[in-house]
Design a protein around this motif. Structure first.
Motif, PDB file in Angstrom:
ATOM      1  N   LEU A 187     -31.546  25.396 -24.703  1.00 44.08           N
ATOM      2  CA  LEU A 187     -30.558  24.526 -24.100  1.00 44.08           C
ATOM      3  C   LEU A 187     -30.653  24.736 -22.526  1.00 44.08           C
ATOM      4  CD1 LEU A 187     -28.267  22.976 -25.567  1.00 44.08           C
ATOM      5  CD2 LEU A 187     -26.888  24.649 -25.050  1.00 44.08           C
ATOM      6  N   THR A 188     -30.682  23.616 -21.811  1.00 42.91           N
ATOM      7  CA  THR A 188     -30.734  23.485 -20.507  1.00 42.91           C
ATOM      8  C   THR A 188     -30.031  22.258 -19.930  1.00 42.91           C
ATOM      9  OG1 THR A 188     -32.301  23.559 -18.572  1.00 42.91           O
ATOM     10  CG2 THR A 188     -33.082  22.283 -20.476  1.00 42.91           C
ATOM     11  N   ASN A 189     -29.417  22.411 -18.759  1.00 41.02           N
ATOM     12  CA  ASN A 189     -28.709  21.510 -18.036  1.00 41.02           C
ATOM     13  C   ASN A 189     -29.766  20.830 -17.131  1.00 41.02           C
ATOM     14  OD1 ASN A 189     -26.049  21.423 -18.660  1.00 41.02           O
ATOM     15  ND2 ASN A 189     -25.414  22.668 -16.882  1.00 41.02           N
ATOM     16  N   ASN A 190     -31.029  21.056 -16.953  1.00 43.54           N
ATOM     17  CA  ASN A 190     -32.055  20.410 -16.164  1.00 43.54           C
ATOM     18  C   ASN A 190     -32.519  19.582 -16.748  1.00 43.54           C
ATOM     19  OD1 ASN A 190     -34.138  20.107 -14.392  1.00 43.54           O
ATOM     20  ND2 ASN A 190     -34.672  22.077 -13.957  1.00 43.54           N
ATOM     21  N   SER A 191     -31.880  18.146 -16.096  1.00 46.96           N
ATOM     22  CA  SER A 191     -32.380  16.902 -16.569  1.00 46.96           C
ATOM     23  C   SER A 191     -33.533  16.309 -15.797  1.00 46.96           C
ATOM     24  CB  SER A 191     -31.432  15.945 -16.863  1.00 46.96           C
ATOM     25  OG  SER A 191     -30.691  15.976 -15.534  1.00 46.96           O
ATOM     26  N   SER A 192     -34.322  17.224 -15.115  1.00 46.30           N
ATOM     27  CA  SER A 192     -35.424  16.563 -14.433  1.00 46.30           C
ATOM     28  C   SER A 192     -36.725  16.576 -15.089  1.00 46.30           C
ATOM     29  CB  SER A 192     -35.639  17.480 -12.956  1.00 46.30           C
ATOM     30  OG  SER A 192     -36.185  18.509 -13.269  1.00 46.30           O
ATOM     31  N   ARG A 193     -36.924  17.454 -16.332  1.00 48.49           N
ATOM     32  CA  ARG A 193     -37.885  17.488 -17.010  1.00 48.49           C
ATOM     33  C   ARG A 193     -37.752  17.211 -18.695  1.00 48.49           C
ATOM     34  NH1 ARG A 193     -40.135  23.564 -15.585  1.00 48.49           N
ATOM     35  NH2 ARG A 193     -41.723  22.946 -17.203  1.00 48.49           N
ATOM     36  N   THR A 194     -38.768  16.806 -19.228  1.00 49.59           N
ATOM     37  CA  THR A 194     -38.545  16.516 -20.682  1.00 49.59           C
ATOM     38  C   THR A 194     -38.716  18.059 -21.724  1.00 49.59           C
ATOM     39  OG1 THR A 194     -40.922  16.101 -20.946  1.00 49.59           O
ATOM     40  CG2 THR A 194     -39.553  14.218 -20.285  1.00 49.59           C
ATOM     41  N   ALA A 195     -37.986  17.678 -22.844  1.00 53.50           N
ATOM     42  CA  ALA A 195     -38.131  18.716 -23.956  1.00 53.50           C
ATOM     43  C   ALA A 195     -39.576  19.031 -23.996  1.00 53.50           C
ATOM     44  CB  ALA A 195     -37.537  18.194 -25.114  1.00 53.50           C
ATOM     45  N   LEU A 252     -26.260   6.236 -14.997  1.00 52.54           N
ATOM     46  CA  LEU A 252     -26.266   7.361 -15.270  1.00 52.54           C
ATOM     47  C   LEU A 252     -27.156   8.368 -14.110  1.00 52.54           C
ATOM     48  CD1 LEU A 252     -26.379  10.013 -17.107  1.00 52.54           C
ATOM     49  CD2 LEU A 252     -28.181   9.358 -18.291  1.00 52.54           C
ATOM     50  N   LEU A 253     -26.539   9.435 -13.567  1.00 48.88           N
ATOM     51  CA  LEU A 253     -27.132  10.239 -12.744  1.00 48.88           C
ATOM     52  C   LEU A 253     -28.058  11.380 -13.449  1.00 48.88           C
ATOM     53  CD1 LEU A 253     -28.183  10.867  -9.658  1.00 48.88           C
ATOM     54  CD2 LEU A 253     -26.141  11.837  -9.464  1.00 48.88           C
ATOM     55  N   ALA A 254     -29.254  11.620 -13.418  1.00 44.20           N
ATOM     56  CA  ALA A 254     -29.921  12.844 -13.834  1.00 44.20           C
ATOM     57  C   ALA A 254     -30.258  13.593 -12.571  1.00 44.20           C
ATOM     58  CB  ALA A 254     -31.030  12.359 -14.838  1.00 44.20           C
ATOM     59  N   TYR A 255     -31.021  14.681 -12.965  1.00 50.01           N
ATOM     60  CA  TYR A 255     -31.700  15.577 -11.909  1.00 50.01           C
ATOM     61  C   TYR A 255     -32.844  14.909 -11.432  1.00 50.01           C
ATOM     62  CZ  TYR A 255     -32.618  19.782  -8.954  1.00 50.01           C
ATOM     63  OH  TYR A 255     -33.403  20.465  -8.075  1.00 50.01           O
ATOM     64  N   ASP A 304     -24.457  22.656  -8.906  1.00 49.83           N
ATOM     65  CA  ASP A 304     -24.752  22.542  -7.446  1.00 49.83           C
ATOM     66  C   ASP A 304     -25.864  22.646  -7.046  1.00 49.83           C
ATOM     67  OD1 ASP A 304     -22.164  21.655  -6.794  1.00 49.83           O
ATOM     68  OD2 ASP A 304     -21.466  23.640  -6.199  1.00 49.83           O
ATOM     69  N   VAL A 305     -26.578  23.774  -7.559  1.00 47.40           N
ATOM     70  CA  VAL A 305     -28.011  24.292  -7.012  1.00 47.40           C
ATOM     71  C   VAL A 305     -28.662  24.653  -8.365  1.00 47.40           C
ATOM     72  CG1 VAL A 305     -27.452  24.923  -4.791  1.00 47.40           C
ATOM     73  CG2 VAL A 305     -27.254  26.591  -6.726  1.00 47.40           C
ATOM     74  N   PRO A 352     -37.990  30.190  -7.993  1.00 46.72           N
ATOM     75  CA  PRO A 352     -38.488  31.328  -7.594  1.00 46.72           C
ATOM     76  C   PRO A 352     -38.568  31.412  -5.924  1.00 46.72           C
ATOM     77  CG  PRO A 352     -39.991  30.591  -9.297  1.00 46.72           C
ATOM     78  CD  PRO A 352     -39.022  29.557  -9.156  1.00 46.72           C
ATOM     79  N   ALA A 353     -38.410  30.276  -5.276  1.00 44.55           N
ATOM     80  CA  ALA A 353     -38.500  29.999  -3.961  1.00 44.55           C
ATOM     81  C   ALA A 353     -37.063  30.042  -3.326  1.00 44.55           C
ATOM     82  CB  ALA A 353     -39.165  28.870  -3.371  1.00 44.55           C
ATOM     83  N   GLY A 354     -36.040  30.258  -4.088  1.00 42.28           N
ATOM     84  CA  GLY A 354     -34.510  30.099  -3.830  1.00 42.28           C
ATOM     85  C   GLY A 354     -33.956  28.813  -4.391  1.00 42.28           C
ATOM     86  N   PRO A 355     -32.636  28.896  -4.201  1.00 39.90           N
ATOM     87  CA  PRO A 355     -31.820  27.707  -4.922  1.00 39.90           C
ATOM     88  C   PRO A 355     -32.062  26.245  -4.206  1.00 39.90           C
ATOM     89  CG  PRO A 355     -30.344  29.192  -3.708  1.00 39.90           C
ATOM     90  CD  PRO A 355     -31.635  29.629  -3.510  1.00 39.90           C
ATOM     91  N   MET A 356     -32.338  25.520  -4.998  1.00 39.74           N
ATOM     92  CA  MET A 356     -32.496  24.022  -4.586  1.00 39.74           C
ATOM     93  C   MET A 356     -31.130  23.043  -4.816  1.00 39.74           C
ATOM     94  SD  MET A 356     -36.455  23.168  -4.498  1.00 39.74           S
ATOM     95  CE  MET A 356     -37.069  23.156  -6.188  1.00 39.74           C
ATOM     96  N   PRO A 357     -30.976  22.094  -3.971  1.00 37.40           N
ATOM     97  CA  PRO A 357     -29.942  21.158  -4.361  1.00 37.40           C
ATOM     98  C   PRO A 357     -30.198  20.440  -6.046  1.00 37.40           C
ATOM     99  CG  PRO A 357     -30.990  20.368  -2.223  1.00 37.40           C
ATOM    100  CD  PRO A 357     -31.743  21.598  -2.960  1.00 37.40           C
ATOM    101  N   ASP A 358     -29.244  20.238  -6.589  1.00 35.73           N
ATOM    102  CA  ASP A 358     -29.225  19.828  -7.919  1.00 35.73           C
ATOM    103  C   ASP A 358     -28.104  18.846  -8.032  1.00 35.73           C
ATOM    104  OD1 ASP A 358     -29.394  19.752 -10.671  1.00 35.73           O
ATOM    105  OD2 ASP A 358     -29.462  21.729 -10.985  1.00 35.73           O
ATOM    106  N   VAL A 359     -27.690  18.154  -9.081  1.00 32.27           N
ATOM    107  CA  VAL A 359     -26.890  17.081  -9.375  1.00 32.27           C
ATOM    108  C   VAL A 359     -25.401  17.358  -8.572  1.00 32.27           C
ATOM    109  CG1 VAL A 359     -25.885  15.645 -11.139  1.00 32.27           C
ATOM    110  CG2 VAL A 359     -28.123  16.234 -11.278  1.00 32.27           C
ATOM    111  N   GLY A 360     -25.095  18.330  -8.677  1.00 37.92           N
ATOM    112  CA  GLY A 360     -23.511  18.453  -8.020  1.00 37.92           C
ATOM    113  C   GLY A 360     -23.832  18.245  -6.461  1.00 37.92           C
ATOM    114  N   SER A 361     -24.591  18.663  -5.993  1.00 34.89           N
ATOM    115  CA  SER A 361     -24.942  18.246  -4.490  1.00 34.89           C
ATOM    116  C   SER A 361     -25.054  16.771  -4.406  1.00 34.89           C
ATOM    117  CB  SER A 361     -26.253  18.916  -4.137  1.00 34.89           C
ATOM    118  OG  SER A 361     -25.906  20.348  -4.169  1.00 34.89           O
ATOM    119  N   PHE A 362     -25.718  16.097  -5.214  1.00 28.80           N
ATOM    120  CA  PHE A 362     -25.868  14.757  -5.058  1.00 28.80           C
ATOM    121  C   PHE A 362     -24.596  14.025  -5.300  1.00 28.80           C
ATOM    122  CE2 PHE A 362     -30.487  14.816  -7.209  1.00 28.80           C
ATOM    123  CZ  PHE A 362     -30.844  15.671  -6.222  1.00 28.80           C
ATOM    124  N   LEU A 363     -23.896  14.424  -6.284  1.00 30.88           N
ATOM    125  CA  LEU A 363     -22.322  14.070  -6.687  1.00 30.88           C
ATOM    126  C   LEU A 363     -21.534  14.038  -5.374  1.00 30.88           C
ATOM    127  CD1 LEU A 363     -22.071  15.286 -10.159  1.00 30.88           C
ATOM    128  CD2 LEU A 363     -22.377  12.997  -9.456  1.00 30.88           C
TER     129      LEU A 363
END
Ligand SMILES: [Mg+2]
Length: 262
Positions: free
Chosen positions: A48-56, A123-126, A155-156, A160-171
């Motif tokens: 289960l993942t919140n990451n909506s930038s990639r498909t199953a 609808l806003l996805a990642y 938010d992020v 591996p390269a560190g945190p990146m902005p996620d949907v919370g930041s876009f919101l």
């Protein structure tokens, strides 16, 4: 609750990804074998993942490569839960979807009508391919008062390269520009994703157990939905953070394999 009691009552294990079954591109030690034991006990495994930038499909490929995914397992993303939410609450609606190309294609395959010009709902996805054109358009539709959904609130996103902005930041940006916050948020820790899972897998709340490394997404998700929960200390949470938190797991393990060690 003891480990034995939890194993007995659970038929569906919901597994968080990063920090729980792998770290970046490495499976966590002992997890592939532990998952095999759970399958041998007849347990259903859903990643289960919140990451909506990639498909199953793209997660299945990664999990298979790391030796974590077998036939019969499934991947469920907040994007898939959002499709389910649209079908249930906005049947037949035209959707302005802000998402990556692969996720847009997944929505089209899922029968969702995408519309860039005259939508009924946004609808806003990642969207890791976000452009100013897309920002402008969503802002315009939000100002005009259309219903507003977001796949998740993180938010992020850990990389591996560190945190990146996620949907919370876009919101946060859209809140500043259009003075709108989402009417519904789909993913962990909220209930739309929990309800979608119960319907999809046909289990009672008490038969599902969420395993994850984040208190305010994974464990809160379990508690909001009436699922059991296991916190693993292989990700971002320490025992001390857990003791101070309002989000209480049923069990806490150093790592997931403890669940099947007797
Ligand atoms: Mg995690």
């Amino acid at each position: 609750m003891t480990k034995e009691e939890l194993l007995n009552k659970t038929s569906l294990f919901l597994l968080d990804l990063d920090g729980t079954v792998y770290l970046g591109d490495e499976p966590i030690f002992g997890v592939p074998h532990a998952l095999k034991k759970l399958r041998d006990l007849g347990k259903r495994l859903v990643f289960l993942t919140n990451n909506s930038s990639r498909t199953a499909a793209s997660y299945r490929e990664k999990l298979s490569r790391l030796g974590l995914f077998e036939r019969g397992d499934e991947v469920y993303t907040s994007g898939m839960a959002a499709m389910e939410y649209l079908r249930a609450h906005f049947e037949g609606a035209r959707v302005y979807l802000v998402a990556t190309t692969q996720v847009r294609e997944e929505f089209v395959r899922g029968g969702i009508r995408l519309d860039e010009e005259d939508p009924d709902v946004c609808l806003l996805a990642y969207d890791t391919e976000l452009t100013f054109e897309k920002i402008k358009k969503l802002d315009f539709f939000l100002r005009s008062g259309l219903p507003f959904l977001a796949t998740h609130l993180d938010d992020v996103c850990p990389t591996p390269a560190g945190p990146m902005p996620d949907v919370g930041s876009f919101l946060a940006m859209f809140e500043r520009s259009s003075h709108r916050t989402p009417d519904a948020i789909i993913g962990k820790p909220f209930s739309p994703m929990g309800e979608a899972i119960l319907r999809r897998y046909g289990v009672e709340r008490g038969q599902a157990c969420m395993v994850g490394d984040r208190l305010y997404t994974d464990i809160r998700f379990a508690n909001n939905n009436g699922f059991s929960s296991i916190l693993t200390l292989t990700g971002e949470t320490t025992r001390e953070m857990c003791e101070k938190s309002v989000d209480r797991p049923d069990l806490t393990f150093e790592a997931l394999p403890e669940l099947v060690e007797f």
